[in-house]
Design a protein around this motif. Structure first.
Motif, PDB file in Angstrom:
ATOM      1  N   GLN A  17      15.510 -89.896  36.160  1.00 44.13           N
ATOM      2  CA  GLN A  17      14.674 -90.672  35.302  1.00 44.13           C
ATOM      3  C   GLN A  17      13.499 -89.651  34.550  1.00 44.13           C
ATOM      4  OE1 GLN A  17      11.988 -93.741  36.736  1.00 44.13           O
ATOM      5  NE2 GLN A  17      13.335 -94.855  37.739  1.00 44.13           N
ATOM      6  N   LEU A  18      12.943 -88.836  35.748  1.00 44.38           N
ATOM      7  CA  LEU A  18      12.125 -87.718  35.193  1.00 44.38           C
ATOM      8  C   LEU A  18      12.778 -86.759  34.104  1.00 44.38           C
ATOM      9  CD1 LEU A  18       9.377 -86.424  35.554  1.00 44.38           C
ATOM     10  CD2 LEU A  18      10.108 -85.493  37.632  1.00 44.38           C
ATOM     11  N   ALA A  19      13.828 -86.641  34.506  1.00 42.17           N
ATOM     12  CA  ALA A  19      14.277 -85.409  33.487  1.00 42.17           C
ATOM     13  C   ALA A  19      14.875 -86.078  31.993  1.00 42.17           C
ATOM     14  CB  ALA A  19      15.863 -85.141  33.725  1.00 42.17           C
ATOM     15  N   GLY A  20      14.908 -87.566  31.949  1.00 37.94           N
ATOM     16  CA  GLY A  20      15.015 -88.202  30.809  1.00 37.94           C
ATOM     17  C   GLY A  20      13.874 -88.297  30.071  1.00 37.94           C
ATOM     18  N   LEU A  21      12.728 -88.634  30.607  1.00 39.67           N
ATOM     19  CA  LEU A  21      11.527 -88.673  30.060  1.00 39.67           C
ATOM     20  C   LEU A  21      11.218 -87.325  29.637  1.00 39.67           C
ATOM     21  CD1 LEU A  21       9.685 -91.136  32.795  1.00 39.67           C
ATOM     22  CD2 LEU A  21      10.171 -91.933  30.357  1.00 39.67           C
TER      23      LEU A  21
END
Lengths: 176, 176
Positions: free
Chosen positions: A154-158
């Motif tokens: 999630q973090l990488a995507g954001l």
DNA sequence: GCCTATAATTTCGACATCGAAATTTTCGAC
DNA sequence: GTCGAAAATTTCGATGTCGAAATTATAGGC
């Protein structure tokens, strides 16, 4: 059901102070940007410590890792390296001077375009880089121990969204 | 139904390179940490440009903003400021020298503990800081334009988790 | 084929940072 | 009360970075 009360971090304290002093301001952007900035500094500190074991500075690792992952024969021009590391060409000249003295990289004039300088890993440099990157990834793994695999994704995507907004399209900080 | 194919950023390219050269490595940590590092540098660049209008460097803004949000009477010790800005005491001495010359802050010996130095905003400094922080937040708002309010909250929440893992409990980079 | 514009790297000067040593002040043991 | 350890800031020397100027090499116009 563990409705967890999230702990406060340094940025929470900062935004609270702003609300007291300037309640008219919307501090939500700094809840994100302040944390990115802060996390970056703390992560960098850990990475530096981790590399200290090998007597290597982060800026040295940047160059070695960039050359290694460029694939055999591990050669890049000075320009490619400087944009990859997001530093000025002047800074790169400095880094290469240093690494050349250590015997980890070599300079050579490009036979096709003599105004270009090709920088390559020596055998020693390549072997060291291979060991460094393993150790480096292990260290990074520990730094993210608090997050599940899903949360990391999630973090990488954001963050990718943020980077694309900012027009990220050039080099890199050596996979840090 | 725009099933959007997410674009690749610089970090995607880096991890792809690693997969080609060292397929045995798990590069997932750098998908997160690399992006934090990279985003931090790009954001910092924009912040710097934004402040240039006022002839102020980011490190100057750090000090002014930290003093402002500490609330009236806008006084902190050198030690508090140096840990808030996450810089060495030596660096802080330098910053204060500079800002004092500009007439934005003042030094005074703490009457209670004379080995302490109290640093305060001048009237000019306070007014400037108030203007700067508004302009700064507007600029940061633009940098996050690509994210919805929900996404910002998610991102901030995940980053808080990272920061708490890293033991974030001290000062701040002035709300950046 | 010269000659100027452009490209790539290095050199130079200035600068902000750090770690360590020095300085000044406080506080407690005796 | 004096002396030494601890605390807070400043000074000092070294370092890595940047922007701009200098250097060297290529390429296109005429």
């Amino acid at each position: 059901m563990t409705e967890q009360q999230p702990q406060h971090d340094g940025v929470d304290r900062i935004t609270a102070q702003w609300r007291a002093v300037r309640p008219d301001l919307d501090t939500s952007p700094m809840a994100v940007i302040g944390r990115i900035s802060r996390a970056s500094r703390l992560l960098e500190r850990g990475i530096k410590e981790n590399l200290t074991v090998h007597g290597i500075e982060p800026w040295e690792f940047d160059v070695l890792a960039t050359l290694l992952r460029s694939g055999a024969p591990h050669v890049l021009t000075a320009g490619e390296l400087s944009s990859a590391a997001m530093v000025s060409s002047a800074a790169l000249t400095n880094r290469i001077d240093h690494l050349e003295q250590k015997g980890l990289v070599e300079r050579a004039v490009d036979p096709a375009h003599r105004r270009r300088v090709l920088i390559s890993l020596t055998d020693t440099g390549r072997e060291l880089a291979n060991r460094l990157v393993e150790h480096h990834l292990t260290g990074e793994e520990h730094q993210l121990a608090g997050l599940t695999a899903d949360e990391r994704d999630q973090l990488a995507g954001l963050l990718r969204r943020v980077l694309l907004t900012l027009g990220d399209h050039t080099g890199d900080p050596a996979g840090r």
